[in-house]
Scaffold this motif. Structure first.
Motif, PDB file in Angstrom:
ATOM      1  N   ALA A 131       0.853  -1.171   0.000  1.00 43.85           N
ATOM      2  CA  ALA A 131       0.000   0.000   0.000  1.00 43.85           C
ATOM      3  C   ALA A 131       0.897   1.230   0.000  1.00 43.85           C
ATOM      4  CB  ALA A 131      -0.888   0.008   1.241  1.00 43.85           C
ATOM      5  N   MET A 132       0.435   2.283  -0.652  1.00 47.41           N
ATOM      6  CA  MET A 132       1.232   3.502  -0.768  1.00 47.41           C
ATOM      7  C   MET A 132       0.419   4.695  -0.307  1.00 47.41           C
ATOM      8  SD  MET A 132       4.113   2.426  -2.118  1.00 47.41           S
ATOM      9  CE  MET A 132       4.847   3.976  -2.640  1.00 47.41           C
ATOM     10  N   GLY A 133       1.135   5.698   0.192  1.00 48.31           N
ATOM     11  CA  GLY A 133       0.428   6.887   0.645  1.00 48.31           C
ATOM     12  C   GLY A 133       1.249   8.146   0.463  1.00 48.31           C
ATOM     13  N   TRP A 134       0.545   9.253   0.461  1.00 46.07           N
ATOM     14  CA  TRP A 134       1.163  10.584   0.463  1.00 46.07           C
ATOM     15  C   TRP A 134       0.781  11.288   1.756  1.00 46.07           C
ATOM     16  CZ3 TRP A 134       4.763  12.165  -2.885  1.00 46.07           C
ATOM     17  CH2 TRP A 134       4.825  11.562  -4.150  1.00 46.07           C
ATOM     18  N   PHE A 135       1.754  11.939   2.344  1.00 41.96           N
ATOM     19  CA  PHE A 135       1.560  12.750   3.523  1.00 41.96           C
ATOM     20  C   PHE A 135       2.205  14.103   3.271  1.00 41.96           C
ATOM     21  CE2 PHE A 135       0.055   9.652   6.685  1.00 41.96           C
ATOM     22  CZ  PHE A 135       0.236   8.486   5.968  1.00 41.96           C
ATOM     23  N   ARG A 136       1.867  15.086   4.088  1.00 39.23           N
ATOM     24  CA  ARG A 136       2.504  16.392   3.945  1.00 39.23           C
ATOM     25  C   ARG A 136       2.695  17.028   5.316  1.00 39.23           C
ATOM     26  NH1 ARG A 136      -2.439  19.721   0.977  1.00 39.23           N
ATOM     27  NH2 ARG A 136      -3.814  19.908   2.813  1.00 39.23           N
ATOM     28  N   GLN A 137       3.680  17.886   5.373  1.00 37.66           N
ATOM     29  CA  GLN A 137       3.952  18.619   6.599  1.00 37.66           C
ATOM     30  C   GLN A 137       4.228  20.064   6.254  1.00 37.66           C
ATOM     31  OE1 GLN A 137       7.064  17.009   9.102  1.00 37.66           O
ATOM     32  NE2 GLN A 137       6.248  18.058  10.898  1.00 37.66           N
ATOM     33  N   ALA A 138       3.343  20.923   6.712  1.00 36.58           N
ATOM     34  CA  ALA A 138       3.506  22.363   6.504  1.00 36.58           C
ATOM     35  C   ALA A 138       4.375  22.929   7.622  1.00 36.58           C
ATOM     36  CB  ALA A 138       2.139  23.025   6.495  1.00 36.58           C
ATOM     37  N   PRO A 139       4.991  24.075   7.382  1.00 37.79           N
ATOM     38  CA  PRO A 139       5.846  24.682   8.414  1.00 37.79           C
ATOM     39  C   PRO A 139       5.075  24.895   9.717  1.00 37.79           C
ATOM     40  CG  PRO A 139       6.157  25.787   6.320  1.00 37.79           C
ATOM     41  CD  PRO A 139       5.006  24.845   6.125  1.00 37.79           C
ATOM     42  N   GLY A 140       5.652  24.415  10.806  1.00 36.25           N
ATOM     43  CA  GLY A 140       5.043  24.608  12.110  1.00 36.25           C
ATOM     44  C   GLY A 140       3.866  23.707  12.410  1.00 36.25           C
ATOM     45  N   GLU A 188       0.497  15.317   8.091  1.00 36.12           N
ATOM     46  CA  GLU A 188      -0.879  14.879   7.947  1.00 36.12           C
ATOM     47  C   GLU A 188      -1.051  13.988   6.720  1.00 36.12           C
ATOM     48  OE1 GLU A 188      -3.532  18.181   7.378  1.00 36.12           O
ATOM     49  OE2 GLU A 188      -2.587  18.813   5.514  1.00 36.12           O
ATOM     50  N   PHE A 189      -2.020  13.127   6.798  1.00 34.35           N
ATOM     51  CA  PHE A 189      -2.360  12.233   5.699  1.00 34.35           C
ATOM     52  C   PHE A 189      -2.969  13.034   4.553  1.00 34.35           C
ATOM     53  CE2 PHE A 189      -3.952   8.656   3.462  1.00 34.35           C
ATOM     54  CZ  PHE A 189      -5.260   8.924   3.117  1.00 34.35           C
ATOM     55  N   VAL A 190      -2.601  12.646   3.329  1.00 34.62           N
ATOM     56  CA  VAL A 190      -3.154  13.298   2.135  1.00 34.62           C
ATOM     57  C   VAL A 190      -3.971  12.298   1.317  1.00 34.62           C
ATOM     58  CG1 VAL A 190      -2.594  14.437  -0.038  1.00 34.62           C
ATOM     59  CG2 VAL A 190      -1.285  14.977   2.028  1.00 34.62           C
ATOM     60  N   ALA A 191      -3.339  11.184   0.943  1.00 35.26           N
ATOM     61  CA  ALA A 191      -4.013  10.202   0.091  1.00 35.26           C
ATOM     62  C   ALA A 191      -3.332   8.856   0.216  1.00 35.26           C
ATOM     63  CB  ALA A 191      -4.004  10.663  -1.364  1.00 35.26           C
ATOM     64  N   ALA A 192      -4.082   7.798  -0.090  1.00 32.74           N
ATOM     65  CA  ALA A 192      -3.535   6.447  -0.039  1.00 32.74           C
ATOM     66  C   ALA A 192      -4.132   5.616  -1.155  1.00 32.74           C
ATOM     67  CB  ALA A 192      -3.817   5.798   1.313  1.00 32.74           C
ATOM     68  N   ILE A 193      -3.392   4.590  -1.550  1.00 34.87           N
ATOM     69  CA  ILE A 193      -3.845   3.716  -2.622  1.00 34.87           C
ATOM     70  C   ILE A 193      -3.477   2.288  -2.282  1.00 34.87           C
ATOM     71  CG2 ILE A 193      -1.711   4.026  -3.986  1.00 34.87           C
ATOM     72  CD1 ILE A 193      -3.585   4.074  -6.492  1.00 34.87           C
ATOM     73  N   TYR A 241       5.583  13.854   1.434  1.00 33.14           N
ATOM     74  CA  TYR A 241       6.319  12.610   1.619  1.00 33.14           C
ATOM     75  C   TYR A 241       5.509  11.445   1.065  1.00 33.14           C
ATOM     76  CZ  TYR A 241       8.964  15.334   5.053  1.00 33.14           C
ATOM     77  OH  TYR A 241       9.725  16.287   5.673  1.00 33.14           O
ATOM     78  N   CYS A 242       6.212  10.515   0.436  1.00 31.99           N
ATOM     79  CA  CYS A 242       5.543   9.278   0.070  1.00 31.99           C
ATOM     80  C   CYS A 242       5.930   8.187   1.061  1.00 31.99           C
ATOM     81  CB  CYS A 242       5.867   8.855  -1.359  1.00 31.99           C
ATOM     82  SG  CYS A 242       7.613   8.612  -1.752  1.00 31.99           S
ATOM     83  N   ALA A 243       5.050   7.218   1.208  1.00 27.74           N
ATOM     84  CA  ALA A 243       5.242   6.156   2.180  1.00 27.74           C
ATOM     85  C   ALA A 243       4.711   4.844   1.634  1.00 27.74           C
ATOM     86  CB  ALA A 243       4.544   6.512   3.487  1.00 27.74           C
ATOM     87  N   ALA A 244       5.244   3.759   2.176  1.00 23.49           N
ATOM     88  CA  ALA A 244       4.830   2.438   1.708  1.00 23.49           C
ATOM     89  C   ALA A 244       4.730   1.484   2.884  1.00 23.49           C
ATOM     90  CB  ALA A 244       5.844   1.902   0.694  1.00 23.49           C
ATOM     91  N   GLY A 252      10.915  13.317   0.871  1.00 27.12           N
ATOM     92  CA  GLY A 252      10.095  14.513   0.777  1.00 27.12           C
ATOM     93  C   GLY A 252      10.443  15.398  -0.400  1.00 27.12           C
ATOM     94  N   THR A 253       9.420  16.048  -0.928  1.00 24.52           N
ATOM     95  CA  THR A 253       9.594  17.027  -1.999  1.00 24.52           C
ATOM     96  C   THR A 253       8.743  18.244  -1.652  1.00 24.52           C
ATOM     97  OG1 THR A 253       9.508  17.364  -4.407  1.00 24.52           O
ATOM     98  CG2 THR A 253       7.755  16.025  -3.442  1.00 24.52           C
ATOM     99  N   GLU A 254       9.305  19.409  -1.828  1.00 28.86           N
ATOM    100  CA  GLU A 254       8.657  20.625  -1.351  1.00 28.86           C
ATOM    101  C   GLU A 254       7.721  21.221  -2.399  1.00 28.86           C
ATOM    102  OE1 GLU A 254      11.434  23.345   0.298  1.00 28.86           O
ATOM    103  OE2 GLU A 254       9.884  24.687   1.093  1.00 28.86           O
TER     104      GLU A 254
END
Length: 120
Positions: free
Chosen positions: A32-41, A45-50, A94-97, A113-115
């Motif tokens: 399973a794969m997912g995207w997460f993101r982290q904003a400054p401060g 948080e979870f964004v999407a998963a497949i 960030y991507c995750a697996a 991570g990619t900005e």
């Protein structure tokens, strides 16, 4: 599994970007794969998963209808198409697996991570 995220950049509000996540190894199609993101401060948080097959996708409410997650198991690559971007989408993505069923938490492997920066 080693993950490499790419495709981030600077875009104006309303614009689009496509993120990619390349994975090493021969077991990508079982993860399973997912995207997460982290904003400054803020916390990550979870964004999407497949799901491993790509047949099931899940989205955070904040991106539903604007982002699309997909994967190409033949290329060991996952994507996140981001449309109608808003300044609040600015974050490091960030991507995750994780082997097994699709999930929104508890991922085993993480990319670097990619900005993404969305200007107003």
């Amino acid at each position: 599994v080693q993950l490499q995220a790419s495709g981030g950049g600077l875009v104006q509000a309303g614009g689009s970007l496509r993120l990619s996540c390349s994975a090493s190894g021969r077991t990508f199609s079982r993860h399973a794969m997912g995207w997460f993101r982290q904003a400054p401060g803020k916390e990550r948080e979870f964004v999407a998963a497949i799901s491993p097959s790509g047949g099931s996708q899940y989205y955070a409410d904040s991106v539903k209808g604007r982002f699309t997650i997909s994967r190409d198991n033949a290329k060991n690559t996952m994507y996140l198409q981001m449309n109608s971007l808003k300044p609040e989408d600015t974050a490091v993505y960030y991507c995750a697996a994780s082997q097994g069923a699709v999930r929104t938490t508890a991922y085993e492997y993480w990319g670097q991570g990619t900005e993404v920066t969305v200007s107003s």
